[in-house]
Design a protein around this motif. Sequence first.
Motif, PDB file in Angstrom:
ATOM      1  N   ASP A  37     -21.470 -17.275  10.119  1.00  0.00           N
ATOM      2  CA  ASP A  37     -21.350 -18.193   8.989  1.00  0.00           C
ATOM      3  C   ASP A  37     -20.069 -19.015   9.117  1.00  0.00           C
ATOM      4  O   ASP A  37     -18.969 -18.498   8.898  1.00  0.00           O
ATOM      5  CB  ASP A  37     -21.342 -17.397   7.689  1.00  0.00           C
ATOM      6  N   PRO A  38     -20.191 -20.308   9.467  1.00  0.00           N
ATOM      7  CA  PRO A  38     -18.990 -21.141   9.623  1.00  0.00           C
ATOM      8  C   PRO A  38     -18.137 -21.191   8.357  1.00  0.00           C
ATOM      9  O   PRO A  38     -16.908 -21.195   8.446  1.00  0.00           O
ATOM     10  CB  PRO A  38     -19.554 -22.518   9.968  1.00  0.00           C
ATOM     11  N   ALA A  39     -18.741 -21.210   7.190  1.00  0.00           N
ATOM     12  CA  ALA A  39     -17.968 -21.276   5.949  1.00  0.00           C
ATOM     13  C   ALA A  39     -17.149 -20.011   5.739  1.00  0.00           C
ATOM     14  O   ALA A  39     -15.991 -20.067   5.316  1.00  0.00           O
ATOM     15  CB  ALA A  39     -18.905 -21.506   4.762  1.00  0.00           C
ATOM     16  N   SER A  40     -17.753 -18.850   6.055  1.00  0.00           N
ATOM     17  CA  SER A  40     -17.031 -17.590   5.914  1.00  0.00           C
ATOM     18  C   SER A  40     -15.873 -17.515   6.904  1.00  0.00           C
ATOM     19  O   SER A  40     -14.754 -17.103   6.553  1.00  0.00           O
ATOM     20  CB  SER A  40     -17.988 -16.421   6.137  1.00  0.00           C
ATOM     21  N   ALA A  51     -13.428 -28.910   6.455  1.00  0.00           N
ATOM     22  CA  ALA A  51     -13.319 -29.532   7.774  1.00  0.00           C
ATOM     23  C   ALA A  51     -13.422 -28.487   8.879  1.00  0.00           C
ATOM     24  O   ALA A  51     -14.077 -28.713   9.907  1.00  0.00           O
ATOM     25  CB  ALA A  51     -12.008 -30.296   7.886  1.00  0.00           C
ATOM     26  N   ILE A  52     -12.810 -27.329   8.669  1.00  0.00           N
ATOM     27  CA  ILE A  52     -12.896 -26.265   9.674  1.00  0.00           C
ATOM     28  C   ILE A  52     -14.327 -25.767   9.788  1.00  0.00           C
ATOM     29  O   ILE A  52     -14.855 -25.573  10.893  1.00  0.00           O
ATOM     30  CB  ILE A  52     -11.937 -25.112   9.317  1.00  0.00           C
ATOM     31  N   GLY A 112     -13.969 -24.701  17.978  1.00  0.00           N
ATOM     32  CA  GLY A 112     -14.260 -25.237  16.656  1.00  0.00           C
ATOM     33  C   GLY A 112     -13.049 -25.344  15.752  1.00  0.00           C
ATOM     34  O   GLY A 112     -12.951 -26.280  14.953  1.00  0.00           O
ATOM     35  N   ALA A 113     -12.116 -24.402  15.869  1.00  0.00           N
ATOM     36  CA  ALA A 113     -10.966 -24.395  14.968  1.00  0.00           C
ATOM     37  C   ALA A 113      -9.642 -24.604  15.688  1.00  0.00           C
ATOM     38  O   ALA A 113      -8.585 -24.625  15.045  1.00  0.00           O
ATOM     39  CB  ALA A 113     -10.920 -23.080  14.193  1.00  0.00           C
ATOM     40  N   ALA A 114      -9.692 -24.749  17.031  1.00  0.00           N
ATOM     41  CA  ALA A 114      -8.488 -24.955  17.842  1.00  0.00           C
ATOM     42  C   ALA A 114      -7.470 -23.842  17.617  1.00  0.00           C
ATOM     43  O   ALA A 114      -6.263 -24.086  17.579  1.00  0.00           O
ATOM     44  CB  ALA A 114      -7.876 -26.323  17.556  1.00  0.00           C
ATOM     45  N   LEU A 115      -7.957 -22.613  17.452  1.00  0.00           N
ATOM     46  CA  LEU A 115      -7.052 -21.484  17.292  1.00  0.00           C
ATOM     47  C   LEU A 115      -6.516 -21.041  18.652  1.00  0.00           C
ATOM     48  O   LEU A 115      -7.264 -20.846  19.600  1.00  0.00           O
ATOM     49  CB  LEU A 115      -7.753 -20.302  16.624  1.00  0.00           C
ATOM     50  N   THR A 116      -5.212 -20.845  18.723  1.00  0.00           N
ATOM     51  CA  THR A 116      -4.569 -20.347  19.937  1.00  0.00           C
ATOM     52  C   THR A 116      -4.856 -18.853  20.085  1.00  0.00           C
ATOM     53  O   THR A 116      -5.272 -18.193  19.127  1.00  0.00           O
ATOM     54  CB  THR A 116      -3.056 -20.562  19.854  1.00  0.00           C
ATOM     55  N   PRO A 117      -4.637 -18.285  21.272  1.00  0.00           N
ATOM     56  CA  PRO A 117      -4.834 -16.835  21.429  1.00  0.00           C
ATOM     57  C   PRO A 117      -4.059 -15.999  20.415  1.00  0.00           C
ATOM     58  O   PRO A 117      -4.623 -15.041  19.862  1.00  0.00           O
ATOM     59  CB  PRO A 117      -4.391 -16.575  22.873  1.00  0.00           C
ATOM     60  N   PRO A 118      -2.778 -16.303  20.121  1.00  0.00           N
ATOM     61  CA  PRO A 118      -2.098 -15.499  19.086  1.00  0.00           C
ATOM     62  C   PRO A 118      -2.760 -15.605  17.723  1.00  0.00           C
ATOM     63  O   PRO A 118      -2.851 -14.613  16.991  1.00  0.00           O
ATOM     64  CB  PRO A 118      -0.675 -16.077  19.064  1.00  0.00           C
ATOM     65  N   ALA A 157     -14.270 -20.040   8.169  1.00  0.00           N
ATOM     66  CA  ALA A 157     -13.256 -21.002   7.734  1.00  0.00           C
ATOM     67  C   ALA A 157     -12.386 -20.418   6.632  1.00  0.00           C
ATOM     68  O   ALA A 157     -11.155 -20.608   6.629  1.00  0.00           O
ATOM     69  CB  ALA A 157     -13.932 -22.288   7.270  1.00  0.00           C
ATOM     70  N   ARG A 158     -13.006 -19.689   5.691  1.00  0.00           N
ATOM     71  CA  ARG A 158     -12.221 -19.065   4.612  1.00  0.00           C
ATOM     72  C   ARG A 158     -11.220 -18.068   5.179  1.00  0.00           C
ATOM     73  O   ARG A 158     -10.072 -17.984   4.727  1.00  0.00           O
ATOM     74  CB  ARG A 158     -13.154 -18.369   3.610  1.00  0.00           C
ATOM     75  N   ARG A 159     -11.658 -17.308   6.190  1.00  0.00           N
ATOM     76  CA  ARG A 159     -10.760 -16.311   6.771  1.00  0.00           C
ATOM     77  C   ARG A 159      -9.639 -16.977   7.563  1.00  0.00           C
ATOM     78  O   ARG A 159      -8.502 -16.489   7.579  1.00  0.00           O
ATOM     79  CB  ARG A 159     -11.556 -15.351   7.643  1.00  0.00           C
ATOM     80  N   ILE A 160      -9.929 -18.067   8.235  1.00  0.00           N
ATOM     81  CA  ILE A 160      -8.898 -18.788   8.981  1.00  0.00           C
ATOM     82  C   ILE A 160      -7.836 -19.339   8.027  1.00  0.00           C
ATOM     83  O   ILE A 160      -6.646 -19.346   8.341  1.00  0.00           O
ATOM     84  CB  ILE A 160      -9.540 -19.928   9.814  1.00  0.00           C
ATOM     85  N   LYS A 161      -8.285 -19.761   6.847  1.00  0.00           N
ATOM     86  CA  LYS A 161      -7.340 -20.306   5.863  1.00  0.00           C
ATOM     87  C   LYS A 161      -6.622 -19.214   5.088  1.00  0.00           C
ATOM     88  O   LYS A 161      -5.652 -19.499   4.367  1.00  0.00           O
ATOM     89  CB  LYS A 161      -8.067 -21.230   4.881  1.00  0.00           C
ATOM     90  N   SER A 162      -7.057 -17.949   5.227  1.00  0.00           N
ATOM     91  CA  SER A 162      -6.403 -16.854   4.510  1.00  0.00           C
ATOM     92  C   SER A 162      -6.533 -15.554   5.307  1.00  0.00           C
ATOM     93  O   SER A 162      -7.084 -14.566   4.826  1.00  0.00           O
ATOM     94  CB  SER A 162      -7.020 -16.682   3.113  1.00  0.00           C
ATOM     95  N   ALA A 163      -6.017 -15.595   6.539  1.00  0.00           N
ATOM     96  CA  ALA A 163      -6.060 -14.404   7.386  1.00  0.00           C
ATOM     97  C   ALA A 163      -5.110 -13.348   6.824  1.00  0.00           C
ATOM     98  O   ALA A 163      -4.042 -13.662   6.300  1.00  0.00           O
ATOM     99  CB  ALA A 163      -5.671 -14.758   8.810  1.00  0.00           C
ATOM    100  N   ALA A 164      -5.503 -12.099   6.938  1.00  0.00           N
ATOM    101  CA  ALA A 164      -4.703 -10.998   6.399  1.00  0.00           C
ATOM    102  C   ALA A 164      -3.891 -10.345   7.503  1.00  0.00           C
ATOM    103  O   ALA A 164      -4.417 -10.011   8.567  1.00  0.00           O
ATOM    104  CB  ALA A 164      -5.614  -9.967   5.745  1.00  0.00           C
ATOM    105  N   LEU A 165      -2.603 -10.170   7.253  1.00  0.00           N
ATOM    106  CA  LEU A 165      -1.732  -9.412   8.148  1.00  0.00           C
ATOM    107  C   LEU A 165      -1.092  -8.309   7.319  1.00  0.00           C
ATOM    108  O   LEU A 165      -0.286  -8.574   6.420  1.00  0.00           O
ATOM    109  CB  LEU A 165      -0.665 -10.312   8.758  1.00  0.00           C
ATOM    110  N   ARG A 166      -1.474  -7.077   7.603  1.00  0.00           N
ATOM    111  CA  ARG A 166      -0.972  -5.935   6.837  1.00  0.00           C
ATOM    112  C   ARG A 166       0.356  -5.478   7.425  1.00  0.00           C
ATOM    113  O   ARG A 166       0.432  -5.123   8.611  1.00  0.00           O
ATOM    114  CB  ARG A 166      -1.996  -4.799   6.854  1.00  0.00           C
TER     115      ARG A 166
END
Length: 418
Positions: free
Chosen positions: A330-333, A284-285, A305-311, A335-344
């Motif tokens: 690449d919208p699919a790529s 969907a994303i 497209g993804a309604a992501l807030t500034p934070p 979307a994958r990162r939005i669903k699994s963003a990395a915070l170190r």
Amino acid sequence: MSASDPVLSAPTPGDSASVAVIGAGPAGLFAALRLAEAGRRVRVFDRMAAPARKFLMAGASGLNLTNAEPLDRFLDRYGPARAVLEPALRAFPPEALRRWAEALGQPCFTGSSGRVFPEAMKASPLLRAWLRRLTALGVRFSPRHDWLGWAGDALRFATPEGEVTCRPDATLLALGGASWSRLGSDGQWARFFSPGDLTGFRPSNCGFLPDWSEAESLRREGDILKTVTLRFDGATTQGDLTFTRHGVEGAPLYALSPRIRDAIARDGAAILRLDLRPGLDEAAIAARLGRVRPRESLANRLRKGAALTPPARAVLLAGVAPDGPLDVADPASLARRIKSAALRLVAPEPLDRAISTAGGLRFDALDEDFMLRDRPGVFAAGEMLDWEAPTGGYLLQACFSTGHAAAAAISAWLDRAS
């Protein structure tokens, strides 16, 4: 402190034995109550000027006394310490704590998450009623008495008037952990024990420092990530995260803090995965991103497209290093990162900023009745013991339950010794 003090002097025939409780937090005060109800003469010593400072602070935004979830699931929240804490928690379970508070005139309610609160929400009305009950039972208080360990079999205290000692018939240590030292829990008591009896203090229910520059941290200060899903080491939590100049904080992160803390200690860093849009699946994303005009900036594509807030966008863009650069075309790529963003994350926040601490007095330094193996008549309870639990009512419950168990064990020991 004179030799005629009724709590500290040797009992005369027919008197009940005297007990010194060191530490006026929940574990110590509850043990004092149970001991006084059993007819013991009790004196409570504390290094602070007033009792239960941390308890009051914990209840400032709503006193979460305990949790109403099924007891077996409740017990699991204590992880490796479940086996040693279980008898105490079953002897004084969450429902018993609720009934006790209500008997003191503080009716409780259960929130949607299972957390149990007094209707007044604050800690102060409950504490006032509790202290009135203790006073009515004859419990005496010695504030500004900083415990200095032992001189032989005597307890030593530093006071504004100088050092004093006393020799009660039994002692309960309820000295707390090592966080929020300004409220009384500084962990300095550990120096009076053998290193082999201790596990080093570690922050628990704490925030963490992301692998960001100081300038980036200052820019992000005050940002809130609303309703994100966190994943780490097979565990998943959900809720809000807040960025401060000290790091990132929030209840869903606190619940993962033991795993993250230990991973950082082992590996030097930990990669936390965030689902920035848990209400939408990846397809969907991607579809929504694909409908945004390609000439839009990346920030606009993520906003529209993804309604992501500034934070959320800041986390996505700052966290690309573990996964390589974003494929913005690449919208699919994306979307994958939005669903699994990395915070170190590279370090826990300092010990003194943690809500609670792990480590402390090891259970194998105690017998099954919470008595020190090498000091007969000296017992321990509360957060100074080596256990940890998440927020949600589990911390206070274990303090009350171990205080209850230690009080019962002290009374039984005194009866056998008489």
